[in-house]
Design a protein around this motif. Structure first.
Motif, short mmCIF file in Angstrom:
data_model
loop_
_atom_site.label_atom_id
_atom_site.label_comp_id
_atom_site.label_asym_id
_atom_site.label_seq_id
_atom_site.Cartn_x
_atom_site.Cartn_y
_atom_site.Cartn_z
N LYS A 191 0.82 -1.21 0.00
CA LYS A 191 0.00 0.00 0.00
C LYS A 191 0.86 1.26 0.00
N VAL A 192 1.91 1.28 0.82
CA VAL A 192 2.79 2.45 0.89
C VAL A 192 3.48 2.69 -0.45
N ASN A 194 2.50 1.74 -3.45
CA ASN A 194 1.53 2.18 -4.46
C ASN A 194 1.15 3.65 -4.26
N GLU A 195 1.07 4.10 -3.02
CA GLU A 195 0.78 5.52 -2.76
C GLU A 195 1.89 6.40 -3.32
N ASN A 198 1.63 6.40 -7.16
CA ASN A 198 0.51 7.22 -7.65
C ASN A 198 0.80 8.72 -7.52
N SER A 199 1.69 9.08 -6.60
CA SER A 199 2.01 10.50 -6.42
C SER A 199 3.05 11.00 -7.42
N LYS A 205 0.02 5.84 -15.65
CA LYS A 205 -1.10 5.35 -14.83
C LYS A 205 -1.91 4.28 -15.55
N GLN A 248 8.35 7.63 2.99
CA GLN A 248 7.07 7.05 3.41
C GLN A 248 7.27 5.88 4.36
N GLN A 252 5.42 5.95 7.83
CA GLN A 252 4.43 4.92 8.15
C GLN A 252 4.97 3.88 9.15
#
Length: 267
Positions: A191-192, A194-195, A198-199, A205, A248, A252
């Motif tokens: 998840k981290v 992918n975030e 995406n940024s 994309k 990140q 996190q």
């Protein structure tokens, strides 16, 4: 006078057809050579061969064909051409042996310019060097490396080995690997990552960013991360991901692997 006149008429009747045929052959041959030279240049332009080499190849073809034509016409006049052919062949052999290395690089340069395994601006790996193609010449290819060095590579060295065109497809996958502690959740790490992907505005994309578990080792989980981007953005994406995934992970609370060993002592 009658004697000389008869001899002249006899020679004229004997040689006039040969002279006429030789002149016609010369005129028609020159026109055919001009047509073939123009056809070669047209074909090369249709194949988008580098414009700087097209006139050069046309001139070589024209000279070779004209030499053959002149030898043919001389033979039609009854001139012995065997010695001329032997002389030209010997001279060509001597020049070829003296310039065999340069001629090999020239031939390789022509092949590169015709078949275009790479073009100016491509990021390639050739002859053990990686860099952006700055210029393609007849004898050499000039690369600008990632640390801004100028590498001049003989074309013979390039065509004699594998050519890796890194950016020639327009899109490229950026492969990288990250290690986290063996106690971390795979879903959380994915998840981290992918975030972060995406940024990044440079990552495509329309293609998924793979976040895959490569292997499990003692106290370590290795992840393969594979985003896609335009070829020109390869290094920008690579360094963006390296920096921001680290940020990140810290934000996190994703722990880096710590070398450890469990020791059991028997009483």
């Amino acid at each position: 006078m009658e004697k000389y006149t008869d001899q002249f008429m006899s020679m004229a009747l004997q040689y006039a057809p040969k002279i006429l045929l030789a002149v016609v052959t010369l005129i028609v041959g020159l026109k055919i050579i001009t047509w073939l030279t123009g056809l070669l240049q047209k074909v090369l332009r249709n194949r988008h061969v580098d414009e700087s080499i097209i006139p050069f190849l046309g001139s070589i073809l024209s000279v070779l064909l004209k030499v053959v034509l002149l030898i043919t016409v001389a033979g039609m006049f009854g001139i012995e051409t065997t010695s001329f052919v032997a002389l030209i062949g010997g001279a060509g052999l001597a020049v070829g042996l003296a310039l065999q290395g340069s001629l090999g690089h020239f031939a390789s340069g022509v092949l590169v310019l015709i078949f275009k395994p790479y073009k100016v601006g491509d990021l390639v790996t050739v002859a053990g060097f990686t860099g952006e193609v700055e210029e393609i010449q007849v004898f050499t290819t000039i690369l600008k490396t990632l640390d801004n060095k100028r590498i001049i590579i003989p074309n013979g060295s390039i065509t004699s080995g594998p050519i890796t065109n890194i950016s020639g497809q327009g899109e490229i996958r950026v492969d990288m690997q990250f290690n986290v502690a063996g106690s971390e959740s795979i879903d959380k790490v994915r998840k981290v990552v992918n975030e972060v992907a995406n940024s990044c505005p440079l990552i495509l994309k329309d293609k998924p960013t793979d976040v895959l578990v490569n292997c499990l080792e003692t106290g370590t989980i290795k992840f393969d991360v594979r985003p896609w981007c335009k070829s020109a953005s390869y290094w920008d994406v690579y360094y963006f991901m390296q920096e921001n995934i680290k940020r990140q992970f810290d934000a996190q609370g994703v722990q880096a692997p710590t070398p450890a060993m469990n020791i059991n002592l028997a009483k």
